[in-house]
Write a protein that holds these residues in place. Structure first.
Motif, PDB file in Angstrom:
ATOM      1  N   MET A  67      31.617 -28.564 127.305  1.00 14.21           N
ATOM      2  CA  MET A  67      31.182 -29.954 127.222  1.00 14.21           C
ATOM      3  C   MET A  67      30.665 -30.353 128.599  1.00 14.21           C
ATOM      4  O   MET A  67      31.429 -30.454 129.562  1.00 14.21           O
ATOM      5  N   LYS A  68      29.362 -30.537 128.697  1.00  8.18           N
ATOM      6  CA  LYS A  68      28.708 -30.868 129.952  1.00  8.18           C
ATOM      7  C   LYS A  68      27.999 -32.212 129.827  1.00  8.18           C
ATOM      8  O   LYS A  68      27.763 -32.720 128.730  1.00  8.18           O
ATOM      9  N   ASN A  69      27.650 -32.752 130.979  1.00  5.42           N
ATOM     10  CA  ASN A  69      26.874 -33.981 130.993  1.00  5.42           C
ATOM     11  C   ASN A  69      25.502 -33.725 130.365  1.00  5.42           C
ATOM     12  O   ASN A  69      24.872 -32.701 130.635  1.00  5.42           O
ATOM     13  N   PRO A  70      25.020 -34.624 129.495  1.00  2.32           N
ATOM     14  CA  PRO A  70      23.713 -34.390 128.851  1.00  2.32           C
ATOM     15  C   PRO A  70      22.583 -34.173 129.843  1.00  2.32           C
ATOM     16  O   PRO A  70      21.616 -33.466 129.532  1.00  2.32           O
ATOM     17  N   ASP A  71      22.676 -34.756 131.032  1.00  4.11           N
ATOM     18  CA  ASP A  71      21.620 -34.547 132.027  1.00  4.11           C
ATOM     19  C   ASP A  71      21.558 -33.106 132.493  1.00  4.11           C
ATOM     20  O   ASP A  71      20.509 -32.621 132.929  1.00  4.11           O
ATOM     21  N   GLU A  72      22.688 -32.377 132.423  1.00 12.60           N
ATOM     22  CA  GLU A  72      22.710 -30.970 132.805  1.00 12.60           C
ATOM     23  C   GLU A  72      22.293 -30.067 131.655  1.00 12.60           C
ATOM     24  O   GLU A  72      21.773 -28.978 131.881  1.00 12.60           O
ATOM     25  N   PHE A  82      38.712 -38.750 135.122  1.00 13.38           N
ATOM     26  CA  PHE A  82      38.621 -37.415 134.530  1.00 13.38           C
ATOM     27  C   PHE A  82      37.302 -36.791 134.943  1.00 13.38           C
ATOM     28  O   PHE A  82      36.225 -37.240 134.535  1.00 13.38           O
ATOM     29  N   THR A  83      37.333 -35.751 135.768  1.00 14.24           N
ATOM     30  CA  THR A  83      36.126 -35.134 136.307  1.00 14.24           C
ATOM     31  C   THR A  83      35.658 -33.994 135.409  1.00 14.24           C
ATOM     32  O   THR A  83      36.325 -33.616 134.438  1.00 14.24           O
ATOM     33  N   GLN A  84      34.503 -33.433 135.763  1.00 18.67           N
ATOM     34  CA  GLN A  84      33.956 -32.310 134.997  1.00 18.67           C
ATOM     35  C   GLN A  84      34.846 -31.078 135.126  1.00 18.67           C
ATOM     36  O   GLN A  84      35.006 -30.312 134.174  1.00 18.67           O
ATOM     37  N   TYR A 118      29.128 -38.167 124.776  1.00 20.72           N
ATOM     38  CA  TYR A 118      29.807 -37.471 125.875  1.00 20.72           C
ATOM     39  C   TYR A 118      30.947 -38.320 126.438  1.00 20.72           C
ATOM     40  O   TYR A 118      32.047 -37.809 126.706  1.00 20.72           O
ATOM     41  N   GLN A 119      30.721 -39.605 126.608  1.00 24.96           N
ATOM     42  CA  GLN A 119      31.759 -40.486 127.129  1.00 24.96           C
ATOM     43  C   GLN A 119      32.924 -40.602 126.153  1.00 24.96           C
ATOM     44  O   GLN A 119      34.099 -40.611 126.559  1.00 24.96           O
ATOM     45  N   ILE A 120      32.613 -40.676 124.850  1.00 26.44           N
ATOM     46  CA  ILE A 120      33.685 -40.753 123.851  1.00 26.44           C
ATOM     47  C   ILE A 120      34.496 -39.459 123.839  1.00 26.44           C
ATOM     48  O   ILE A 120      35.736 -39.484 123.826  1.00 26.44           O
ATOM     49  N   GLY A 121      33.811 -38.311 123.846  1.00 32.52           N
ATOM     50  CA  GLY A 121      34.522 -37.036 123.879  1.00 32.52           C
ATOM     51  C   GLY A 121      35.343 -36.865 125.139  1.00 32.52           C
ATOM     52  O   GLY A 121      36.472 -36.334 125.106  1.00 32.52           O
ATOM     53  N   LYS A 122      34.805 -37.300 126.271  1.00 30.75           N
ATOM     54  CA  LYS A 122      35.539 -37.225 127.530  1.00 30.75           C
ATOM     55  C   LYS A 122      36.806 -38.066 127.478  1.00 30.75           C
ATOM     56  O   LYS A 122      37.879 -37.644 127.944  1.00 30.75           O
ATOM     57  N   ARG A 123      36.711 -39.265 126.880  1.00 28.15           N
ATOM     58  CA  ARG A 123      37.880 -40.141 126.789  1.00 28.15           C
ATOM     59  C   ARG A 123      38.934 -39.535 125.858  1.00 28.15           C
ATOM     60  O   ARG A 123      40.140 -39.566 126.173  1.00 28.15           O
TER      61      ARG A 123
END
Length: 399
Positions: free
Chosen positions: A128-133, A102-104, A84-89
């Motif tokens: 693409m969501k946070n894995p915790d969600e 960079f926010t959701q 998730y962090q790599i995709g977000k970057r």
């Protein structure tokens, strides 16, 4: 113990001279000094301890299985967070933004811009969501390494749920004790402070399961509702209102009632309100209502005969008839796109949203129950491959 005597062998005949020996583990060596009475010399004894067998701590099969599953889940979540962090970057770099800030919301906007989709179902769209969600929460360890459970209701199968029922009974017993004490004093509950759940609803079964991190059956959920209603029906239920509010949620009208816009004043001194972005299917409209009026309806510069069929006309007039505002206001609507059904639905929703500013709260609640304030998100269902239409199948012939 292995004793090795250095010097004089005095331990055989003079056992009382030993002042103490240290018990040693793992092959440690210690020296003990012995002093003989009426003697000017001493004896040194070296005591060497043989290594003792280390007891292995027993771990129950249940705990071992849980630890293995927990370790697998932790590794899985760690991998998901890293991806998730790599995709977000990468996504932030594509949009020319700072990955650290960079926010959701920026992620959702970037995906909508980069991956435009004609899929109407939200679950089928790229996201693409946070894995915790995305992945549900898991329970922590419910027993120690010896297999002894922490929770007193562990063997019920749903300890958190039955603990909730236990808490409800505890609150109810407190109210019974309070009522008995008040009756002894000759006092009664204040009827004005009684808990009123009008406009509120109990949490749904799915939300309760997420809160308890347990799966419950319909019968268990009904037992929860019955217990809470029994608690609310008590005359002194306002004493535990904080506990009741944890399991209630407001209905839609309470959340939207605060957003009702105030009417403006036009050049003629009449009140008016405009609702933009009235959507239905592919139709888009904006509606303006002016009060007082004579009941004039203008749609793209024409009257109600803009719609040739009777059904679209009824759709437009229904909010006015429902709120008894027919003939008391003027309506101006501009609509484009879609067909007659979609345009009529867009105008109907716009009229209903505008009428909130000119009716009382009770009428607004009736409009909400009638479905006038709910936007219709239905779309035309797409044709499926291998079928004649969205649902229609090709004619099957055996021969």
């Amino acid at each position: 113990m292995a004793l090795r005597v250095l010097g004089l062998n005095l331990l055989k005949n003079n056992t009382n001279l030993v002042q103490g020996l240290s018990r040693l583990n793992n092959g440690a060596v210690a020296s003990v000094m012995f002093q003989l009475p009426n003697a000017s010399y001493s004896t040194e004894v070296t005591v060497q301890a043989a290594p003792l067998a280390i007891k292995k701590q027993k771990v129950s099969k249940a705990m071992k299985a849980y630890l293995e599953r927990a370790q697998e889940h932790d590794e899985f979540m760690k991998t998901q967070h890293l991806e998730y962090q790599i995709g977000k970057r990468h996504l932030a770099n594509m949009m020319g933004a700072d990955p650290e800030t960079f926010t959701q919301e920026d992620i959702d906007n970037a995906i909508e811009y980069l991956f435009p989709s004609g899929i109407y179902d939200k679950k089928a769209r790229p996201a693409m969501k946070n894995p915790d969600e995305v992945f549900p929460a898991r329970k922590a360890a419910e027993f120690d390494e010896t297999g002894r459970p922490f929770h007193s209701m562990f063997y019920t199968g749903n300890p958190n749920f039955f603990k909730l029922l236990y808490d409800i009974v505890e609150e109810l017993n407190k109210l019974y004790d309070l009522e008995e004490r008040m009756l002894r004093r000759g006092q009664k509950a204040d009827p004005n402070q009684r808990v009123d759940l009008t406009g509120f609803n109990w949490v749904s079964k799915d939300n309760l399961e997420l809160r308890l991190v347990e799966k419950i059956s319909d019968i268990e959920y009904n037992s929860f509702i019955a217990s809470m209603e029994r608690l609310v029906s008590h005359p002194f239920s306002y004493k535990c209102k904080a506990f009741i509010d944890e399991y209630t949620k407001p209905l839609m009208d309470h959340a939207s009632s605060l957003e009702i816009p105030k009417p403006h004043i036009d050049e003629q001194g009449r009140q008016y309100i405009t609702t933009y972005e009235c959507l239905r299917k592919t139709a888009r409209a904006d509606v303006t209502i002016r009060v007082p009026g004579t009941g004039k309806i203008t749609i793209n510069g024409k009257d109600i005969t803009y719609f040739e069929d009777t059904q679209p006309r009824e759709q437009v007039l229904f909010p006015l008839i429902f709120t008894d505002m027919l003939g008391k206001c003027d309506i101006e609507a501009n609509v484009e796109g879609g067909g007659s059904s979609g345009q009529a639905g867009a105008i109907r929703w716009g009229i209903a949203m505008c009428l909130r500013s000119f009716v009382d709260q009770e009428t607004i609640e009736s409009m909400r129950l009638a479905g006038l304030l709910t936007r219709d998100y239905r779309r035309r269902e797409r044709k499926k491959f291998g079928q004649e239409g969205a649902r229609r199948k090709y004619t099957w012939k055996k021969r």
